[in-house]
Write an enzyme that holds these catalytic residues in place. Structure first.
Site, PDB file in Angstrom:
ATOM      1  N   ARG A 224      66.680 -29.994 -22.163  1.00  0.00           N
ATOM      2  CA  ARG A 224      67.247 -31.249 -21.671  1.00  0.00           C
ATOM      3  C   ARG A 224      67.895 -30.992 -20.310  1.00  0.00           C
ATOM      4  O   ARG A 224      68.513 -29.943 -20.097  1.00  0.00           O
ATOM      5  CB  ARG A 224      68.325 -31.772 -22.633  1.00  0.00           C
ATOM      6  N   HIS A 272      58.863 -34.227 -17.666  1.00  0.00           N
ATOM      7  CA  HIS A 272      59.209 -34.286 -19.096  1.00  0.00           C
ATOM      8  C   HIS A 272      57.941 -34.406 -19.954  1.00  0.00           C
ATOM      9  O   HIS A 272      57.794 -35.340 -20.751  1.00  0.00           O
ATOM     10  CB  HIS A 272      60.163 -35.455 -19.377  1.00  0.00           C
TER      11      HIS A 272
HETATM   12  P1  NDP Z   1      66.260 -27.358 -32.760  1.00  0.00           P
HETATM   13  O1  NDP Z   1      67.305 -28.326 -33.184  1.00  0.00           O
HETATM   14  O2  NDP Z   1      65.212 -26.952 -33.723  1.00  0.00           O
HETATM   15  O3  NDP Z   1      66.970 -26.010 -32.239  1.00  0.00           O
HETATM   16  C1  NDP Z   1      68.069 -26.043 -31.394  1.00  0.00           C
HETATM   17  C2  NDP Z   1      68.529 -24.626 -31.120  1.00  0.00           C
HETATM   18  O4  NDP Z   1      69.716 -24.711 -30.286  1.00  0.00           O
HETATM   19  C3  NDP Z   1      68.924 -23.847 -32.382  1.00  0.00           C
HETATM   20  O5  NDP Z   1      68.444 -22.524 -32.321  1.00  0.00           O
HETATM   21  C4  NDP Z   1      70.454 -23.861 -32.325  1.00  0.00           C
HETATM   22  O6  NDP Z   1      71.072 -22.742 -32.937  1.00  0.00           O
HETATM   23  C5  NDP Z   1      70.681 -23.818 -30.835  1.00  0.00           C
HETATM   24  N1  NDP Z   1      72.036 -24.264 -30.513  1.00  0.00           N
HETATM   25  C6  NDP Z   1      72.555 -25.503 -30.671  1.00  0.00           C
HETATM   26  N2  NDP Z   1      73.849 -25.491 -30.286  1.00  0.00           N
HETATM   27  C7  NDP Z   1      74.132 -24.223 -29.906  1.00  0.00           C
HETATM   28  C8  NDP Z   1      75.305 -23.576 -29.435  1.00  0.00           C
HETATM   29  N3  NDP Z   1      76.469 -24.217 -29.275  1.00  0.00           N
HETATM   30  N4  NDP Z   1      75.228 -22.257 -29.139  1.00  0.00           N
HETATM   31  C9  NDP Z   1      74.065 -21.583 -29.305  1.00  0.00           C
HETATM   32  N5  NDP Z   1      72.917 -22.131 -29.755  1.00  0.00           N
HETATM   33  C10 NDP Z   1      72.965 -23.445 -30.053  1.00  0.00           C
HETATM   34  O7  NDP Z   1      65.613 -27.973 -31.432  1.00  0.00           O
HETATM   35  P2  NDP Z   1      64.077 -27.875 -30.981  1.00  0.00           P
HETATM   36  O8  NDP Z   1      63.689 -26.438 -30.966  1.00  0.00           O
HETATM   37  O9  NDP Z   1      63.266 -28.833 -31.727  1.00  0.00           O
HETATM   38  O10 NDP Z   1      64.186 -28.439 -29.483  1.00  0.00           O
HETATM   39  C11 NDP Z   1      64.779 -27.642 -28.457  1.00  0.00           C
HETATM   40  C12 NDP Z   1      65.099 -28.514 -27.261  1.00  0.00           C
HETATM   41  O11 NDP Z   1      63.876 -28.991 -26.676  1.00  0.00           O
HETATM   42  C13 NDP Z   1      65.917 -29.753 -27.582  1.00  0.00           C
HETATM   43  O12 NDP Z   1      66.881 -29.945 -26.568  1.00  0.00           O
HETATM   44  C14 NDP Z   1      64.902 -30.880 -27.536  1.00  0.00           C
HETATM   45  O13 NDP Z   1      65.494 -32.116 -27.259  1.00  0.00           O
HETATM   46  C15 NDP Z   1      64.008 -30.388 -26.409  1.00  0.00           C
HETATM   47  N6  NDP Z   1      62.663 -30.961 -26.376  1.00  0.00           N
HETATM   48  C16 NDP Z   1      62.087 -31.176 -25.145  1.00  0.00           C
HETATM   49  C17 NDP Z   1      60.793 -31.657 -25.056  1.00  0.00           C
HETATM   50  C18 NDP Z   1      60.117 -31.789 -23.748  1.00  0.00           C
HETATM   51  O14 NDP Z   1      59.039 -32.358 -23.690  1.00  0.00           O
HETATM   52  N7  NDP Z   1      60.679 -31.246 -22.687  1.00  0.00           N
HETATM   53  C19 NDP Z   1      60.036 -32.019 -26.265  1.00  0.00           C
HETATM   54  C20 NDP Z   1      60.702 -31.669 -27.501  1.00  0.00           C
HETATM   55  C21 NDP Z   1      61.973 -31.168 -27.540  1.00  0.00           C
HETATM   56  P3  NDP Z   1      70.933 -22.476 -34.523  1.00  0.00           P
HETATM   57  O15 NDP Z   1      69.480 -22.074 -34.718  1.00  0.00           O
HETATM   58  O16 NDP Z   1      71.856 -21.365 -34.775  1.00  0.00           O
HETATM   59  O17 NDP Z   1      71.273 -23.751 -35.210  1.00  0.00           O
END
Ligand code: NDP
Length: 309
Positions: A224, A272
């Site tokens: 993001r 995006h």
């Molecule tokens: P998930 O919810 O599956 O994973 C999110 C990850 O972020 C997890 O590993 C989580 O840790 C970690 N995280 C969250 N908060 C923290 C923190 N405070 N400190 C450290 N780690 C943290 O998300 P996705 O993998 O599905 O998506 C990843 C990103 O990609 C998102 O922002 C999503 O919106 C974006 N996205 C972008 C697209 C594009 O076309 N550009 C398309 C699809 C998604 P933990 O595993 O420990 O919970």
């Protein structure tokens, strides 16, 4: 009962019909053709601009039409008891990892420098950099980050990962928490952001974080725009501390006409498109969650509102 779609620019055409075919007993409508507000039980949207959600007293669940639900969590009209779900699409995760592999290879193989040399009319070979010497750090090891880290490791990059909770991924040393963040920044020649966007991670890649990365390193953001403080990134690019960036996402999309990304020679960007949701996969999951709601069963892929993702 009504399932209400909020159309968005990136919503593939025919999406509502794909869902309707899976739930013939429900009525799929597209906003603003709401029908009776009392009949609306499910809403599907990707952006929070639906201040109307408060109008539906019988709302039972909100489905994000994509993987992220960060923008929905800021919508005060979604009552606290209403679950919000995301889509889990393995094809999208593969695309996201492909996009990131492309960016990592772009910078690792100095394509940004060859672009500049070509533009200057110069035929010049640059030095070789061994894959084993380009350390890649992956922030966020969720659905997208986990696969991306594994695929980068399969290409023999030395990969480390960072997440909120401890993780174990074969061949990928993983860190977590504030100390782990310092650690991964310092050892990332290419830093990949695959984090969820939450109040904690908003602006996490700021001047301090960028300064903690090695001089001449690269940033790749598939997650993001809000994760990166763009002014700090451009300052780091100007100073040469950061040598290039690959961006799929921006704080404001599309970026303003005077945004430096349009002309900056060290930015490679896409609008995006790193990963698309397959409407059929999403519709299957939404239909299943409607069935589960009716049966009183737990829903799939529910966003944890406390964690914010
Ligand atoms: P998930 O919810 O599956 O994973 C999110 C990850 O972020 C997890 O590993 C989580 O840790 C970690 N995280 C969250 N908060 C923290 C923190 N405070 N400190 C450290 N780690 C943290 O998300 P996705 O993998 O599905 O998506 C990843 C990103 O990609 C998102 O922002 C999503 O919106 C974006 N996205 C972008 C697209 C594009 O076309 N550009 C398309 C699809 C998604 P933990 O595993 O420990 O919970």
């Amino acid at each position: 009962m009504t399932v209400l779609f909020w159309p968005s620019d990136d919503l593939p055409e025919g999406w509502p019909a794909i869902l309707q075919a899976r739930i013939p007993e429900e009525e799929v409508r597209v906003w603003p053709d709401v029908g009776s507000p009392e009949a609306v039980e499910f809403a599907i949207l990707s952006h929070p601009g639906s201040g109307e959600l408060g109008r539906f007293p019988n709302l039972k669940a909100v489905f994000s039409e994509g993987a992220g639900a960060d923008s929905l969590l800021t919508n005060p009209d979604i009552p606290a008891h209403v679950p919000i779900t995301r889509v889990f699409d393995p094809d999208q995760a593969r695309e996201m990892s492909e996009w990131t592999l492309y960016m990592v290879l772009h910078f690792h193989r100095l394509m940004h420098e060859y672009a500049e040399l070509r533009a200057a009319g110069r035929w010049q070979a640059l030095g070789r950099r061994n894959t084993h010497d380009t350390r890649v750090g992956v922030l966020g090891l969720g659905i997208m980050g986990d696969l991306t880290a594994r695929r980068l490791a399969a290409l023999e990059f030395p990969v480390t990962g960072w997440s909120r909770s401890p993780k174990q991924i074969d061949g990928v040393p993983c860190f977590h928490g504030a100390e782990g963040f310092e650690e991964i920044l310092g050892r990332s020649d290419i830093l990949v952001c695959g984090l969820a966007l939450t109040p904690e991670t908003h602006g996490i890649i700021d001047a301090t974080a960028l300064a903690a990365m090695p001089r001449g390193s690269f940033l790749v953001n598939m997650a993001r725009g809000g994760h990166v403080v763009e002014d700090d990134l451009f300052a780091a690019l100007e100073s040469g501390h950061i040598a290039g960036a690959g961006l799929d996402v921006f704080e404001v999309e599309p970026p303003a006409p005077d945004h430096p990304c349009w002309t900056h020679p060290r930015i490679v960007w896409t609008p995006h498109i790193a990963g698309f949701v397959d409407p059929a996969t999403a519709a299957d999951q939404m239909a299943e969650n409607i069935r589960r709601t009716r049966a009183g069963e737990p829903l799939l892929y529910v966003i944890d509102r406390n964690k914010g993702y």
